[in-house]
Design an enzyme around this catalytic site. Structure first.
Site, PDB file in Angstrom:
ATOM      1  N   ARG A 115       0.811  -1.224  -0.057  1.00 53.42           N
ATOM      2  CA  ARG A 115      -0.188   0.012   0.025  1.00 53.42           C
ATOM      3  C   ARG A 115       0.633   1.378  -0.054  1.00 53.42           C
ATOM      4  O   ARG A 115       1.997   1.301   0.513  1.00 53.42           O
ATOM      5  CB  ARG A 115      -0.943   0.220   1.247  1.00 53.42           C
ATOM      6  CG  ARG A 115      -2.044  -0.928   1.138  1.00 53.42           C
ATOM      7  CD  ARG A 115      -3.029  -1.061   2.403  1.00 53.42           C
ATOM      8  NE  ARG A 115      -2.200  -1.333   3.463  1.00 53.42           N
ATOM      9  CZ  ARG A 115      -1.560  -0.638   4.515  1.00 53.42           C
ATOM     10  NH1 ARG A 115      -1.591   0.489   4.580  1.00 53.42           N
ATOM     11  NH2 ARG A 115      -1.016  -1.279   5.503  1.00 53.42           N
ATOM     12  N   TYR A 243      -1.563  -3.456  -6.824  1.00 56.49           N
ATOM     13  CA  TYR A 243      -1.476  -4.042  -5.503  1.00 56.49           C
ATOM     14  C   TYR A 243      -2.617  -4.114  -4.515  1.00 56.49           C
ATOM     15  O   TYR A 243      -3.281  -2.937  -4.330  1.00 56.49           O
ATOM     16  CB  TYR A 243      -0.202  -3.567  -4.655  1.00 56.49           C
ATOM     17  CG  TYR A 243      -0.082  -3.966  -3.323  1.00 56.49           C
ATOM     18  CD1 TYR A 243       0.395  -5.246  -3.112  1.00 56.49           C
ATOM     19  CD2 TYR A 243      -0.514  -3.597  -2.167  1.00 56.49           C
ATOM     20  CE1 TYR A 243       0.528  -5.880  -2.067  1.00 56.49           C
ATOM     21  CE2 TYR A 243      -0.734  -3.939  -1.144  1.00 56.49           C
ATOM     22  CZ  TYR A 243       0.099  -5.256  -0.917  1.00 56.49           C
ATOM     23  OH  TYR A 243      -0.072  -6.059   0.331  1.00 56.49           O
ATOM     24  N   LYS A 252      -9.105  -2.574   2.351  1.00 55.12           N
ATOM     25  CA  LYS A 252      -8.907  -1.249   3.350  1.00 55.12           C
ATOM     26  C   LYS A 252      -9.935   0.001   3.018  1.00 55.12           C
ATOM     27  O   LYS A 252     -10.352   0.787   3.723  1.00 55.12           O
ATOM     28  CB  LYS A 252      -7.487  -1.177   3.322  1.00 55.12           C
ATOM     29  CG  LYS A 252      -6.747  -2.331   3.958  1.00 55.12           C
ATOM     30  CD  LYS A 252      -7.018  -2.412   5.293  1.00 55.12           C
ATOM     31  CE  LYS A 252      -6.489  -3.598   5.780  1.00 55.12           C
ATOM     32  NZ  LYS A 252      -5.206  -4.423   5.629  1.00 55.12           N
ATOM     33  N   HIS A 272      -9.504  -2.765  12.353  1.00 57.98           N
ATOM     34  CA  HIS A 272      -8.374  -3.460  11.844  1.00 57.98           C
ATOM     35  C   HIS A 272      -8.136  -4.462  13.057  1.00 57.98           C
ATOM     36  O   HIS A 272      -7.151  -4.628  13.505  1.00 57.98           O
ATOM     37  CB  HIS A 272      -7.235  -2.562  11.565  1.00 57.98           C
ATOM     38  CG  HIS A 272      -6.254  -3.251  10.728  1.00 57.98           C
ATOM     39  ND1 HIS A 272      -4.694  -2.627  10.773  1.00 57.98           N
ATOM     40  CD2 HIS A 272      -6.228  -4.209   9.826  1.00 57.98           C
ATOM     41  CE1 HIS A 272      -4.028  -3.416   9.954  1.00 57.98           C
ATOM     42  NE2 HIS A 272      -5.038  -4.231   9.309  1.00 57.98           N
ATOM     43  N   SER A 294      -0.186  -3.680  10.840  1.00 63.20           N
ATOM     44  CA  SER A 294      -0.061  -4.678   9.632  1.00 63.20           C
ATOM     45  C   SER A 294       1.253  -5.440   9.969  1.00 63.20           C
ATOM     46  O   SER A 294       2.343  -4.725  10.550  1.00 63.20           O
ATOM     47  CB  SER A 294       0.217  -3.640   8.298  1.00 63.20           C
ATOM     48  OG  SER A 294      -1.008  -3.001   8.160  1.00 63.20           O
ATOM     49  N   CYS A 296       1.699  -7.552  12.131  1.00 62.17           N
ATOM     50  CA  CYS A 296       2.060  -7.871  13.736  1.00 62.17           C
ATOM     51  C   CYS A 296       1.557  -8.950  14.060  1.00 62.17           C
ATOM     52  O   CYS A 296       1.389  -9.216  15.395  1.00 62.17           O
ATOM     53  CB  CYS A 296       2.005  -6.444  14.443  1.00 62.17           C
ATOM     54  SG  CYS A 296       3.008  -5.377  14.413  1.00 62.17           S
ATOM     55  N   ASP A 323      -8.481  -9.852   9.646  1.00 60.59           N
ATOM     56  CA  ASP A 323      -7.903  -8.596   9.154  1.00 60.59           C
ATOM     57  C   ASP A 323      -9.119  -7.546   9.633  1.00 60.59           C
ATOM     58  O   ASP A 323      -8.474  -6.320  10.004  1.00 60.59           O
ATOM     59  CB  ASP A 323      -7.794  -8.379   7.922  1.00 60.59           C
ATOM     60  CG  ASP A 323      -6.627  -7.149   7.495  1.00 60.59           C
ATOM     61  OD1 ASP A 323      -5.704  -7.217   8.185  1.00 60.59           O
ATOM     62  OD2 ASP A 323      -6.911  -6.395   6.651  1.00 60.59           O
ATOM     63  N   ARG A 421       2.032 -11.917  -0.944  1.00 59.83           N
ATOM     64  CA  ARG A 421       0.602 -12.485  -0.278  1.00 59.83           C
ATOM     65  C   ARG A 421       0.060 -13.510  -0.997  1.00 59.83           C
ATOM     66  O   ARG A 421       0.312 -13.965  -1.855  1.00 59.83           O
ATOM     67  CB  ARG A 421      -0.188 -11.184  -0.426  1.00 59.83           C
ATOM     68  CG  ARG A 421       0.246 -10.029   0.247  1.00 59.83           C
ATOM     69  CD  ARG A 421      -0.500  -9.693   1.612  1.00 59.83           C
ATOM     70  NE  ARG A 421       0.381  -8.661   2.479  1.00 59.83           N
ATOM     71  CZ  ARG A 421      -0.207  -8.516   3.581  1.00 59.83           C
ATOM     72  NH1 ARG A 421      -1.199  -9.031   4.182  1.00 59.83           N
ATOM     73  NH2 ARG A 421       0.501  -7.407   4.385  1.00 59.83           N
TER      74      ARG A 421
HETATM   75  P1  GTP Z   1      -1.419  -7.842   7.578  1.00 59.11           P
HETATM   76  O1  GTP Z   1      -1.797  -9.095   6.917  1.00 59.11           O
HETATM   77  O2  GTP Z   1      -0.472  -6.881   7.042  1.00 59.11           O
HETATM   78  O3  GTP Z   1      -2.596  -6.998   8.609  1.00 59.11           O
HETATM   79  O4  GTP Z   1      -0.592  -8.623   8.742  1.00 59.11           O
HETATM   80  P2  GTP Z   1      -0.793  -9.386  10.274  1.00 59.11           P
HETATM   81  O5  GTP Z   1      -1.357  -8.668  11.427  1.00 59.11           O
HETATM   82  O6  GTP Z   1      -1.950 -10.483   9.537  1.00 59.11           O
HETATM   83  O7  GTP Z   1       0.531 -10.114  10.391  1.00 59.11           O
HETATM   84  P3  GTP Z   1       0.922 -11.913  10.456  1.00 59.11           P
HETATM   85  O8  GTP Z   1       0.108 -12.671  11.048  1.00 59.11           O
HETATM   86  O9  GTP Z   1       0.950 -12.065   8.950  1.00 59.11           O
HETATM   87  O10 GTP Z   1       2.460 -11.770  11.017  1.00 59.11           O
HETATM   88  C1  GTP Z   1       3.476 -11.116  10.806  1.00 59.11           C
HETATM   89  C2  GTP Z   1       4.813 -11.406  11.262  1.00 59.11           C
HETATM   90  O11 GTP Z   1       4.505 -11.701  12.676  1.00 59.11           O
HETATM   91  C3  GTP Z   1       5.067 -12.770  10.815  1.00 59.11           C
HETATM   92  O12 GTP Z   1       6.481 -12.707  10.368  1.00 59.11           O
HETATM   93  C4  GTP Z   1       4.972 -13.756  11.736  1.00 59.11           C
HETATM   94  O13 GTP Z   1       6.172 -14.748  12.060  1.00 59.11           O
HETATM   95  C5  GTP Z   1       5.325 -12.669  13.145  1.00 59.11           C
HETATM   96  N1  GTP Z   1       4.530 -13.356  14.507  1.00 59.11           N
HETATM   97  C6  GTP Z   1       3.124 -13.603  14.506  1.00 59.11           C
HETATM   98  N2  GTP Z   1       2.824 -13.938  15.723  1.00 59.11           N
HETATM   99  C7  GTP Z   1       3.835 -13.973  16.459  1.00 59.11           C
HETATM  100  C8  GTP Z   1       4.376 -14.296  17.683  1.00 59.11           C
HETATM  101  O14 GTP Z   1       3.517 -14.770  18.589  1.00 59.11           O
HETATM  102  N3  GTP Z   1       5.760 -14.325  18.210  1.00 59.11           N
HETATM  103  C9  GTP Z   1       6.870 -13.867  17.347  1.00 59.11           C
HETATM  104  N4  GTP Z   1       7.803 -13.732  17.738  1.00 59.11           N
HETATM  105  N5  GTP Z   1       6.360 -13.310  15.895  1.00 59.11           N
HETATM  106  C10 GTP Z   1       4.875 -13.315  15.595  1.00 59.11           C
HETATM  107  C1  SPV Z   2      -2.320  -4.869   5.617  1.00 58.17           C
HETATM  108  O1  SPV Z   2      -1.189  -4.076   5.252  1.00 58.17           O
HETATM  109  O2  SPV Z   2      -2.583  -4.422   6.885  1.00 58.17           O
HETATM  110  C2  SPV Z   2      -2.647  -5.642   5.027  1.00 58.17           C
HETATM  111  C3  SPV Z   2      -2.713  -5.945   3.475  1.00 58.17           C
HETATM  112  O3  SPV Z   2      -3.755  -6.635   5.436  1.00 58.17           O
HETATM  113  S1  SPV Z   2      -3.297  -4.759   2.496  1.00 58.17           S
HETATM  114  O4  SPV Z   2      -4.698  -5.519   2.082  1.00 58.17           O
HETATM  115  O5  SPV Z   2      -2.728  -4.634   1.344  1.00 58.17           O
HETATM  116  O6  SPV Z   2      -3.497  -3.664   3.239  1.00 58.17           O
HETATM  117 MN    MN Z   3      -4.140  -5.838   7.693  1.00 54.64          MN
END
Ligand code: GTP
Ligand code: SPV
Ligand code: MN
Length: 643
Positions: A115, A243, A252, A272, A294, A296, A323, A421
């Site tokens: 984004r 993207y 979003k 979110h 994002s 996290c 999400d 993704r």
């Molecule tokens: P968006 O789709 O961008 O909104 O991201 P998201 O919040 O869904 O994040 P996602 O679950 O894809 O995790 C992102 C990163 O955080 C990954 O690299 C994971 O490995 C890491 N992660 C997730 N949970 C944990 C945890 O409990 N501990 C640690 N150390 N890392 C974590």
């Molecule tokens: C984020 O960045 O929080 C996502 C991916 O979930 S996107 O749909 O590109 O915003």
């Molecule tokens: Mn997200």
């Protein structure tokens, strides 16, 4: 002639262009207008007498000048024929169908992999309605600037019309949108991420309200890219990108930026947040919603697999969404949530059998992979997956790749882009909740905020009240990782994980949260978690992932009044004994560090919160000023007590 056009527009789309209208088509713009009726295969049921919808499509087609206009009907036949077409033009690439059944591959332009917050605007009449958390443009300027880029940009292309519903069709939570796009990739993603089909038009009726979404790739030039939201017109214009979050307008753009605006006016919340159910050994399922910025860990937490020790006791986790959550007050006086989406658009790198086995299972079939590494025999690969790297392949940016490649400065060169993704249907997730598409939503017992804080925030703490919980959300922050630009470890305040997504003034948003709390008869309790605290060497103190269920268990015990907690200046913390740590290999000394509240650190944090709050000026609700002062007093008292 106008009369003729109107007649055509009230005809059903099955009618083939006849001789008479062929002549008509030779007139200016009529090629587009006639093909508007000249349906694609499978679009037979897409009829509507929604005059405003027709007029808008006509207007946009006249501006963008596509060769054809095709309605997307959600049918399998149409999906397959679009896939075939995109494979033939190279927009999509095939994958080994034995290994990846129903899966396809797409690579975005190199300058178009995430984004673009700096090119994302809220266009409102009054500037103060969008600031300080958004870029602002006047609606006139927005339409003019983007209009100039859209003009004629679909020549030689097809404009697809996608009527979609965010949320179960007909649910009181749901909202309808129509996206016009010149990208088959967008169509195929929207078919996974949202509900598309004639039922949506039937629900819309002759005069229903819908979000007007216009997307065009134009020339994918960063200088000519704009993601514009016109909340006062319920309209989104996105141009120059291909993207995900920029172009899947239901996500979003609609479900957060436009929806947050609607939610304030209509008395609900668009957040979110992931939504998940936790089933205890007695078979009771309780739901929580959690907001992390994002990348996290929302997808990871939503699909959590219980560690053996808890699984054996009978604990289970159910995924509702990963999400976005739309939350409304139910007749039962509880906060209820739906996931408005039908798919996951998740980060691929780091997905492996240990971190997220449910995601791995989800993406095995019928998935669109974007920007991962592609091998010459139609296989894919990503960093921190389960497999060793292939001897060679094509990286996300289209260049040849092999393991061990380094740039001039000796930095590792990625095969898959760190923000590559997967797009998969939620129904393929082994932990998908039977309630995931309940039109009444699920009742929420706890709201959780969190971010990456290597030093400050303890593993978990509970707010003293809804108002204090809103303060926790309004002040939450996350550290920049090595993958992001900016100073490493620098803290970015990201209130409620909504900084890039709140479609209006964030001071007003905080007020809205406070008001909501007063209206909920049985409000969920509000917590803060941090899985990312590290030791001196930068190693995570908490094992995370599946083990996070132990923290969720404490949270739910608290909401049920079952567990004692220690009152600290920042909130209620668990004593180490109140966390279920059986079978977990973490020393007591480490646990103590995980729940430590260092007063000096929090006093520094307080100064930073003051700076953060100052940007909202008059719009900052008095209640949050009060919370800030209370925290200051509690910290002072505590420092004196310690001596
Ligand atoms: P968006 O789709 O961008 O909104 O991201 P998201 O919040 O869904 O994040 P996602 O679950 O894809 O995790 C992102 C990163 O955080 C990954 O690299 C994971 O490995 C890491 N992660 C997730 N949970 C944990 C945890 O409990 N501990 C640690 N150390 N890392 C974590
Ligand atoms: C984020 O960045 O929080 C996502 C991916 O979930 S996107 O749909 O590109 O915003
Ligand atoms: Mn997200």
């Amino acid at each position: 002639m106008l009369f003729l056009i109107d007649i055509f527009f009230f005809m059903e789309y099955t009618i083939k262009v006849n001789k008479k209208s062929d002549t008509f088509c030779k007139l200016k713009f009529c090629k587009t207008l006639c093909s508007y009726h000249n349906t694609a295969r499978g679009a037979i049921n897409m009829k509507t007498n929604h005059k405003e919808l027709h007029n808008w499509i006509k207007e946009m087609a006249v501006m963008c000048q596509p060769d054809n206009v095709v309605w997307v009907d959600g049918s399998r036949e149409q999906k397959e024929s679009l896939e075939k077409e995109a494979l033939s033009t190279g927009e999509l690439m095939p994958l080994d169908q034995n290994k990846w059944p129903g899966c396809i591959y797409h690579r975005t332009a190199v300058n178009d992999v995430a984004r673009t917050e700096n090119l994302t605007y809220i266009c409102t009449k009054r500037k103060e309605d969008a600031l300080p958390n958004n870029n602002w443009m006047s609606p006139e300027e927005g339409y003019k600037k983007a209009g100039a880029i859209f003009k004629g940009s679909m020549k030689g292309r097809t404009m697809y019309v996608i009527p979609f519903s965010m949320g179960p069709i007909g649910s009181p939570f749901s909202k309808i949108g129509v996206e016009l796009t010149d990208s088959i990739y967008v169509v195929l993603n929207m078919l996974i991420m949202t509900r598309v089909g004639p039922e949506v038009l039937a629900e819309l009726g002759p005069d229903g309200e819908f979000t007007r979404g216009l997307h065009g790739k134009a020339d994918l030039d960063l200088e000519r890219r704009l993601i514009l939201h016109f909340p006062e017109d319920n309209t989104i214009w996105s141009v120059g990108s291909g993207y995900g979050g920029n172009v899947l307008l239901g996500k979003k753009c609609l479900a957060l930026r436009i929806a947050s605006w609607m939610a304030r006016n209509e008395g609900w919340l668009a957040e979110h947040m992931l939504i998940m159910g936790i089933e205890n050994p007695a078979g009771n399922v309780e739901y929580v919603a959690a907001a992390f910025p994002s990348a996290c860990g929302k997808t990871n937490l939503a699909m959590l697999v219980p560690p053996d020790f808890l699984k054996d006791q009978g604990y289970r986790v159910w995924t509702v969404g990963d999400d976005i959550a739309w939350l409304r007050i139910g007749d039962d006086g509880r906060l209820r949530a739906i996931n408005p989406e039908t798919g996951f658009f998740g980060v691929v790198p780091g997905t492996n059998a240990k971190s997220n086995p449910n995601a791995l299972e989800t993406i095995r079939k019928n998935t669109i992979f974007t920007n991962v590494l592609l091998t010459d025999d139609g296989d894919i690969w990503w960093e921190q997956g389960d497999d060793p790297p292939p001897p060679e392949g094509t990286a996300w940016d289209g260049t040849r790749w092999k393991p061990g490649l380094e740039d001039r400065n000796g930095n590792y060169i990625h095969g898959a882009h760190p923000n590559s993704r997967f797009t998969s249907p939620v129904t393929q997730c082994p932990s998908i909740s039977p309630e995931w598409d309940n039109p009444e939503g699920v009742p929420i017992s706890a709201l959780i905020f969190g971010g990456k804080r290597s030093k400050l925030a303890p593993l978990v703490y509970e707010s003293f009240s809804w108002q204090h919980g809103v303060f926790l959300g309004a002040t939450m922050a996350s550290e920049r990782t090595a993958a992001q630009y900016g100073k490493l470890g620098e803290v970015r305040r990201d209130p409620m994980a909504m900084l890039p997504f709140c479609g209006y003034n964030m001071g007003d948003y905080f007020s809205h949260w406070l008001k909501m709390g007063k209206r909920i008869k049985h409000p969920p309790r509000i917590f803060h978690v941090n899985w990312f605290r590290t030791d001196e060497n930068g190693n995570f103190l908490w094992p995370g992932f599946g083990e996070n269920l132990r923290v969720l268990k404490w949270i739910l015990d608290r909401t049920n009044g079952k567990k004692e907690a220690i009152k600290t200046p920042i909130g209620y913390l668990p004593s180490i004994n109140s966390l279920d740590l059986d079978g977990l290999d973490v020393t007591t000394a480490t646990m103590e560090r995980l729940v430590e509240v260092k007063i000096a650190d929090w006093e520094r944090e307080l100064q930073d919160i003051k700076k953060h709050f100052s940007q909202f000026g008059e719009k900052l609700p008095q209640e949050l000023r009060d919370e800030l002062h209370s925290l200051e007093r509690r910290l002072e008292k505590s420092r004196h007590a310690v001596g």
